[in-house]
Design a protein around this motif. Structure first.
Motif, PDB file in Angstrom:
ATOM      1  N   VAL A 159       0.860  -1.188   0.000  1.00 37.80           N
ATOM      2  CA  VAL A 159       0.000   0.000   0.000  1.00 37.80           C
ATOM      3  C   VAL A 159       0.897   1.238   0.000  1.00 37.80           C
ATOM      4  N   VAL A 160       0.809   2.057  -1.059  1.00 36.20           N
ATOM      5  CA  VAL A 160       1.608   3.274  -1.136  1.00 36.20           C
ATOM      6  C   VAL A 160       0.650   4.458  -1.032  1.00 36.20           C
ATOM      7  N   GLU A 161       0.679   5.134   0.068  1.00 33.30           N
ATOM      8  CA  GLU A 161      -0.284   6.213   0.336  1.00 33.30           C
ATOM      9  C   GLU A 161       0.301   7.105   1.424  1.00 33.30           C
ATOM     10  N   ASP A 162       0.359   8.426   1.152  1.00 26.93           N
ATOM     11  CA  ASP A 162       0.927   9.345   2.146  1.00 26.93           C
ATOM     12  C   ASP A 162      -0.103   9.776   3.190  1.00 26.93           C
ATOM     13  N   ASP A 163      -1.396   9.625   2.860  1.00 24.55           N
ATOM     14  CA  ASP A 163      -2.457  10.053   3.767  1.00 24.55           C
ATOM     15  C   ASP A 163      -2.665   8.947   4.818  1.00 24.55           C
ATOM     16  N   ALA A 164      -2.225   9.205   6.072  1.00 20.66           N
ATOM     17  CA  ALA A 164      -2.219   8.152   7.104  1.00 20.66           C
ATOM     18  C   ALA A 164      -3.594   7.509   7.363  1.00 20.66           C
ATOM     19  N   PRO A 165      -4.697   8.296   7.493  1.00 23.20           N
ATOM     20  CA  PRO A 165      -5.984   7.637   7.737  1.00 23.20           C
ATOM     21  C   PRO A 165      -6.374   6.671   6.602  1.00 23.20           C
ATOM     22  N   VAL A 166      -6.128   7.079   5.344  1.00 20.49           N
ATOM     23  CA  VAL A 166      -6.466   6.195   4.208  1.00 20.49           C
ATOM     24  C   VAL A 166      -5.570   4.951   4.238  1.00 20.49           C
ATOM     25  N   ARG A 167      -4.285   5.182   4.511  1.00 22.42           N
ATOM     26  CA  ARG A 167      -3.341   4.060   4.577  1.00 22.42           C
ATOM     27  C   ARG A 167      -3.745   3.069   5.671  1.00 22.42           C
ATOM     28  N   ASN A 168      -4.155   3.609   6.837  1.00 17.98           N
ATOM     29  CA  ASN A 168      -4.564   2.735   7.933  1.00 17.98           C
ATOM     30  C   ASN A 168      -5.840   1.964   7.607  1.00 17.98           C
ATOM     31  N   LEU A 169      -6.780   2.655   6.952  1.00 24.03           N
ATOM     32  CA  LEU A 169      -8.019   1.973   6.559  1.00 24.03           C
ATOM     33  C   LEU A 169      -7.695   0.811   5.622  1.00 24.03           C
ATOM     34  N   MET A 170      -6.797   1.076   4.659  1.00 23.53           N
ATOM     35  CA  MET A 170      -6.443   0.034   3.695  1.00 23.53           C
ATOM     36  C   MET A 170      -5.724  -1.127   4.377  1.00 23.53           C
ATOM     37  N   SER A 171      -4.765  -0.804   5.248  1.00 21.08           N
ATOM     38  CA  SER A 171      -4.028  -1.912   5.866  1.00 21.08           C
ATOM     39  C   SER A 171      -4.905  -2.708   6.824  1.00 21.08           C
ATOM     40  N   THR A 172      -5.825  -2.022   7.527  1.00 22.42           N
ATOM     41  CA  THR A 172      -6.740  -2.748   8.414  1.00 22.42           C
ATOM     42  C   THR A 172      -7.628  -3.692   7.606  1.00 22.42           C
ATOM     43  N   THR A 173      -8.118  -3.190   6.465  1.00 20.63           N
ATOM     44  CA  THR A 173      -8.963  -4.023   5.608  1.00 20.63           C
ATOM     45  C   THR A 173      -8.199  -5.267   5.143  1.00 20.63           C
ATOM     46  N   LEU A 174      -6.960  -5.055   4.716  1.00 20.49           N
ATOM     47  CA  LEU A 174      -6.159  -6.179   4.216  1.00 20.49           C
ATOM     48  C   LEU A 174      -5.889  -7.186   5.332  1.00 20.49           C
ATOM     49  N   LYS A 175      -5.607  -6.648   6.509  1.00 24.68           N
ATOM     50  CA  LYS A 175      -5.320  -7.497   7.659  1.00 24.68           C
ATOM     51  C   LYS A 175      -6.544  -8.347   8.023  1.00 24.68           C
ATOM     52  N   THR A 176      -7.725  -7.677   8.065  1.00 25.41           N
ATOM     53  CA  THR A 176      -8.973  -8.372   8.392  1.00 25.41           C
ATOM     54  C   THR A 176      -9.236  -9.530   7.420  1.00 25.41           C
ATOM     55  N   HIS A 177      -8.842  -9.327   6.146  1.00 29.81           N
ATOM     56  CA  HIS A 177      -9.084 -10.365   5.141  1.00 29.81           C
ATOM     57  C   HIS A 177      -7.865 -11.255   4.937  1.00 29.81           C
ATOM     58  N   GLU A 178      -6.966 -11.203   5.907  1.00 28.70           N
ATOM     59  CA  GLU A 178      -5.812 -12.111   5.947  1.00 28.70           C
ATOM     60  C   GLU A 178      -4.878 -12.009   4.754  1.00 28.70           C
ATOM     61  N   TYR A 179      -4.762 -10.795   4.210  1.00 31.44           N
ATOM     62  CA  TYR A 179      -3.730 -10.572   3.199  1.00 31.44           C
ATOM     63  C   TYR A 179      -2.456 -10.161   3.911  1.00 31.44           C
ATOM     64  N   LYS A 180      -1.322 -10.540   3.337  1.00 34.48           N
ATOM     65  CA  LYS A 180      -0.063 -10.022   3.859  1.00 34.48           C
ATOM     66  C   LYS A 180       0.133  -8.647   3.214  1.00 34.48           C
ATOM     67  N   TYR A 181       0.602  -7.687   3.973  1.00 33.42           N
ATOM     68  CA  TYR A 181       0.751  -6.368   3.377  1.00 33.42           C
ATOM     69  C   TYR A 181       1.974  -5.638   3.920  1.00 33.42           C
ATOM     70  N   LEU A 182       2.380  -4.639   3.133  1.00 29.39           N
ATOM     71  CA  LEU A 182       3.460  -3.723   3.508  1.00 29.39           C
ATOM     72  C   LEU A 182       2.918  -2.338   3.224  1.00 29.39           C
ATOM     73  N   THR A 183       3.473  -1.317   3.874  1.00 29.50           N
ATOM     74  CA  THR A 183       3.010   0.034   3.551  1.00 29.50           C
ATOM     75  C   THR A 183       4.207   0.946   3.303  1.00 29.50           C
ATOM     76  N   ALA A 184       3.975   1.969   2.455  1.00 23.66           N
ATOM     77  CA  ALA A 184       5.001   2.979   2.195  1.00 23.66           C
ATOM     78  C   ALA A 184       4.305   4.322   2.044  1.00 23.66           C
ATOM     79  N   PRO A 185       4.813   5.378   2.711  1.00 27.41           N
ATOM     80  CA  PRO A 185       4.197   6.695   2.590  1.00 27.41           C
ATOM     81  C   PRO A 185       4.785   7.537   1.453  1.00 27.41           C
ATOM     82  N   THR A 186       5.849   7.089   0.814  1.00 29.90           N
ATOM     83  CA  THR A 186       6.467   7.884  -0.256  1.00 29.90           C
ATOM     84  C   THR A 186       6.798   7.001  -1.456  1.00 29.90           C
TER      85      THR A 186
END
Ligand code: CA
Length: 233
Positions: free
Chosen positions: A8-35
């Motif tokens: 997930v590449v997103e600088d907006d923290a609330p959007v990034r958190n929403l996306m990572s929480t969604t992925l986590k809930t659905h048991e996807y492995k994920y990484l995040t980057a703000p830049t």
């Protein structure tokens, strides 16, 4: 295919958190980057399967991020942009993105886009992907070397242009192809009247592929952007 790794590449923290929480809930492995820079580093170090890429990043233009990643990686890229940025979406798709998500989006849309992409990835790994000489998708079959396509075992009567179109869409199943990309592949150029003819060809092709109102939809229209061949269940 194992559960894919999503970046997930997103600088907006609330959007990034929403996306990572969604992925986590659905048991996807994920990484995040703000830049953009961190995104490029993570793609090269962790080789994710899918990248959600916000086009408006603080350090680099999202399009530039796509071009850099595409210079060595075929990872699926789904771009995220605001509703007003249609031109950016088209540029991103032409630069090698696979799909797009428009802000604001729902969790369901995010998951739906991810499923389309994952179906495309598993199709590539099981059916020999784009290099296979016979394409199968639901009741649709295309024999590339023989130059024929079949629906429910009946040969489709396609014009040469329609056959070229269906082959191009099939070889890119799951990917949104822009009007420019398609017309350049079919006619070798992209003038306004080519895009107008493309619409006409697509109408007749879709009628042949969906002879009844309840037939499955193979070709999805993206208004103002292009078309996509869907993987039918
Ligand atoms: Ca942003």
């Amino acid at each position: 295919m194992n559960k894919p790794v999503v970046l997930v590449v997103e600088d907006d923290a609330p959007v990034r958190n929403l996306m990572s929480t969604t992925l986590k809930t659905h048991e996807y492995k994920y990484l995040t980057a703000p830049t953009g820079k961190e995104a490029i580093m993570l793609v090269s170090s962790h080789n994710p399967d899918v990248v959600f890429l916000d086009l408006g990043l603080p350090d680099m233009d999202g399009i530039e991020v796509i071009r850099k990643i595409r210079s060595w990686s075929n990872v699926s890229i789904i771009v995220i942009s605001a509703r007003s940025e249609d031109e950016d979406k088209i540029t991103a798709l032409d630069a090698g993105a696979d799909d797009y998500l428009t802000k604001p989006f729902s969790v369901e849309e995010l998951l739906a886009r991810l499923r389309v992409t994952i179906r495309r990835l598993s199709m590539m790994s099981t059916d020999g992907g784009a290099d296979s000489s016979v394409y199968r998708n639901g009741k649709l079959k295309i024999d590339f070397p023989a130059g024929c396509a079949f629906l429910n075992d009946e040969e489709l009567k396609l014009t040469p242009i329609e056959f070229k179109l269906i082959c191009l869409l099939a070889k890119n199943t799951g990917k949104v192809l822009t009007h420019t990309y398609i017309t350049q592949n079919i006619w070798g150029r992209s003038w306004d009247n080519d895009i107008a003819s493309l619409r006409v060809f697509m109408v007749t092709l879709r009628k042949k592929l969906q002879p009844y109102p309840d037939s499955p939809e193979f070709i999805q229209t993206h208004v103002g952007i292009g078309y996509r061949m869907l993987k039918v269940e």
